[in-house]
Design an enzyme around this catalytic site. Sequence first.
Site, short mmCIF file in Angstrom:
data_model
loop_
_atom_site.label_atom_id
_atom_site.label_comp_id
_atom_site.label_asym_id
_atom_site.label_seq_id
_atom_site.Cartn_x
_atom_site.Cartn_y
_atom_site.Cartn_z
N GLU A 1 22.77 -13.43 -48.21
CA GLU A 1 21.57 -12.60 -48.19
C GLU A 1 21.40 -11.78 -49.46
OE1 GLU A 1 21.28 -9.42 -45.24
OE2 GLU A 1 23.45 -9.25 -45.20
N LYS B 1 26.65 -12.16 -45.44
CA LYS B 1 26.58 -11.09 -46.45
C LYS B 1 26.41 -11.70 -47.84
CE LYS B 1 26.08 -8.33 -44.88
NZ LYS B 1 25.76 -7.61 -43.69
N ARG C 1 13.43 -0.49 -46.72
CA ARG C 1 13.07 -1.30 -45.55
C ARG C 1 12.49 -2.66 -45.95
NH1 ARG C 1 12.03 1.82 -40.68
NH2 ARG C 1 10.54 0.23 -40.09
N ASN D 1 2.02 -0.19 -38.61
CA ASN D 1 3.17 -1.10 -38.56
C ASN D 1 3.08 -1.87 -37.25
OD1 ASN D 1 4.08 0.08 -40.84
ND2 ASN D 1 5.91 1.01 -39.95
N GLY D 2 3.49 -3.13 -37.26
CA GLY D 2 3.46 -3.92 -36.04
C GLY D 2 2.47 -5.07 -36.18
N HIS E 1 35.23 -32.39 -38.90
CA HIS E 1 34.32 -33.20 -38.07
C HIS E 1 32.98 -33.40 -38.77
CE1 HIS E 1 37.17 -33.27 -34.81
NE2 HIS E 1 37.37 -31.98 -35.02
N LYS F 1 14.81 -4.16 -43.74
CA LYS F 1 15.93 -3.50 -43.07
C LYS F 1 15.79 -3.53 -41.56
CE LYS F 1 19.68 -1.11 -42.81
NZ LYS F 1 20.91 -1.90 -42.95
N TRP G 1 4.92 -4.91 -45.61
CA TRP G 1 5.69 -6.17 -45.68
C TRP G 1 4.79 -7.20 -45.03
CZ3 TRP G 1 8.30 -9.63 -42.25
CH2 TRP G 1 9.35 -10.36 -42.83
N GLU H 1 30.07 -13.44 -40.63
CA GLU H 1 29.49 -12.25 -41.25
C GLU H 1 29.68 -12.28 -42.77
OE1 GLU H 1 27.47 -10.13 -40.69
OE2 GLU H 1 27.84 -8.49 -42.06
N CYS I 1 7.41 -2.81 -42.75
CA CYS I 1 6.49 -1.78 -43.26
C CYS I 1 7.03 -0.38 -42.99
CB CYS I 1 5.15 -1.91 -42.55
SG CYS I 1 4.49 -3.57 -42.55
#
Length: 609
Positions: free
Chosen positions: A488, A485, A27, A100-101, A504, A604, A74, A481, A2
């Site tokens: 996502e 990338k 975000r 927010n939270g 394996h 974000k 969000w 990474e 948010c």
Amino acid sequence: MCGIVGYTGAQPAQPILMEGLSRLEYRGYDSAGVAIMDGDRIRLLKAKGRLSNLGALLKGSPLSGQTGIGHTRWATHGEPTDLNAHPHTDMKGDIALVHNGIIENHARLRGMLEERGCAFSSETDTEVIAHLLNLLWDGSMLSTLQRALPMLEGSYALAVLCAAEPGAIFCTRKDSPLVLGLSSQAQYLASDIPALLAHTREIELLEDREIAVLCPESVTVYDAYGAQRDLRPTHVDWDVESAEKGGYPHFMLKEIHEEPTALRKTLSAHADGHMLRRGVIPITREEAQSLSSLTIVACGTAYHAGMIGRYAIERLARLPVAVDVASEFRYRQPLLDKDDLFLAISQSGETADTLAALREAARLGARTMALTNVVGSSIAREAAPNVLYTHAGPEIAVASTKAYITQVEIMLLLAVDLAQKRGVISEEEASELLADMAEIPAQAGTLLSCEESVARFASRHYDRRHVFYIGRGMDHALAMEASLKLKEISYIMSEAYAAGELKHGTIALIEEGTLVCALLTQPHLADKTLSNIREVKSRGARVLAICTESLQEKTAAAADEVWAIPDTHPILAPLLAAIPVQLLAYHMAVSRGCDVDKPRNLAKSVTVE
Ligand code: F6R
């Protein structure tokens, strides 16, 4: 996650709030809303979906007034609907707030408020705060808030409008970011600095449980005990352009192109010529020598930067390093004490799990440090003064690129510093490594010219259903990474494997045409990885290899396509190899028509558990 904005001044609030919200879109959000004081009446509008939906509503019935708050939500508690969007109000509509939270005791508070006759109009945890403020109202929002906050459990950044005190915005925070933007004629607030940059770079940071009262020409801050405190504004040197696309089609591409500059700035903040600046890495020679281990904790991409750090620090400084994802670390009763060094890595400095892990390490008595990109963020403040900063500038794209590469750069500097202080490498060896490091920004700039061939490759392979990344040592850490990338932003199922581990089990998934991207930047491991390339090739895989120039010839004999990066010290090679893998993820996503800067379901800054 948010986003919050607020404005009080002499200008119409609506366009300022909408502009601020648009800067927070990155975000991640699924609904938006604004509330504005119109005389002594609060009017609000909110809409599910993109900010443009709210914009369309406001076009039809604009909100006038010079004091207001806005929010991008969000969803956590309740679906993304118009009703669940913020702002939320009490039943009379005299109090409106954005949050927010997560209010963890919201169910208990809701029950108590319903017993007293409150009718709720949303499923959110936030709405309880509006009704609670109404229930406790004593004629002053400041003292009402001071009595309400101890009843809230969980995390919050709150901005409140109140019809009885028009012209003022009341705000507070606990474990969720909120910053104030100061100027002489108007005052601003936001959950994130980029939303303020168009108006001011004088930022006031709020501590947990502090309350600020913003009026057009004044800001008053009260500490957690209710005493007024002096303002201590911080000047941020981020500019507005760095939070804009500047002609690039996406922030992610712009931020990849900013990597040479970000690397240069970060290096020069920590090293002077070929010498590390004294005291920048906050650990003395004696402390470095008495350390028994280093624990690195982070999430997602920052965790992957920590993985590269592990290889570099163990190799150069001969110090055992453990790397853990923050959400696991905090619940596994970790074993740390005063001889252990603990490092939290977080671009935003606000990731809830990383912050909690940092607090847990401090509680256990470990020596704590943080690596972050955001001055004044919660993690930076919690670890102060032991904070290492990346100088990447604001990172807007959800997919981290320039922050990652500068985190890796700092990990390498930390490795050199620890190695020197522990007496494992000499001053000359350290200065040779730093000399090689000083070449990296220019080499990174040259590498960006590979973009055209990356885009061509992506246009041929974007329809893959899955992709494997393989590598050994640092290349495995980079493969993790690279794979994150790709998945996502392009939604292609992808896995990273230690090249030697493939056989394996996972090699069973390799079939005719499977795309495998192999990383070979570590000369001492190259022959081993080449064998692994042959293993997958003989089972039908199509192999793209990214290797150093000196390995190009033998790699070309095994792989279908080879991209070369300039030769450098092997420990530094991930800094260069990161660029083609980031560009590959970007162009695959673009070729698939994905919303690169705002991938689905992602935010974000992840300020909830
Ligand atoms: C992926 C990405 C995330 C973040 C993670 C931690 O591109 O950006 O995986 O790295 O959410 O965020 P910070 O570094 O802000 O703690």
